[in-house]
Scaffold this motif. Sequence first.
Motif, PDB file in Angstrom:
ATOM      1  N   SER A   1      -5.059   7.260  -4.462  1.00 29.23           N
ATOM      2  CA  SER A   1      -5.043   8.087  -3.257  1.00 29.23           C
ATOM      3  C   SER A   1      -6.409   7.963  -2.586  1.00 29.23           C
ATOM      4  CB  SER A   1      -4.744   9.545  -3.605  1.00 29.23           C
ATOM      5  OG  SER A   1      -5.760  10.059  -4.429  1.00 29.23           O
TER       6      SER A   1
ATOM      7  N   ILE B   1       0.829   3.937  -3.003  1.00 28.23           N
ATOM      8  CA  ILE B   1       0.435   5.317  -2.715  1.00 28.23           C
ATOM      9  C   ILE B   1       1.588   6.260  -3.041  1.00 28.23           C
ATOM     10  CG2 ILE B   1      -0.217   6.927  -0.884  1.00 28.23           C
ATOM     11  CD1 ILE B   1      -1.748   4.516   0.404  1.00 28.23           C
TER      12      ILE B   1
ATOM     13  N   ASP C   1       0.841  -1.203   0.000  1.00 32.80           N
ATOM     14  CA  ASP C   1       0.000   0.000   0.000  1.00 32.80           C
ATOM     15  C   ASP C   1       0.874   1.249   0.000  1.00 32.80           C
ATOM     16  OD1 ASP C   1      -2.390  -1.320  -0.065  1.00 32.80           O
ATOM     17  OD2 ASP C   1      -3.173  -0.437   1.774  1.00 32.80           O
TER      18      ASP C   1
END
Length: 101
Positions: free
Chosen positions: A59, A53, A49
Amino acid sequence: MTYALIVLPFVAATAAVTALSARRPGFAARMRASLITTVVLLVLTVVFDNAMIATDLFSYPADRLSGLRIGLAPVEDLSYPLCAAFGVPAVLALLRRGPRT
């Protein structure tokens, strides 16, 4: 609607199915395996993750999150591997035919 509210029914269903499977054989061993699986999945979720991101693959809208993060990843994302690690084995135990103990 916040991500925490979206996750709540999944966590409740996982808890209910896991509790129902407590009477099936091998519950303690299943819980140990689920705990180990949870740790592995949580580590992988945090690592990947954060990577996704950081590279702007996706997002989250800030107003939908609790604000708690591990690195860049919101803690709400950790509920899905937790539910999978406990819920899937519990459902499989309930679907197996055989005597209940």
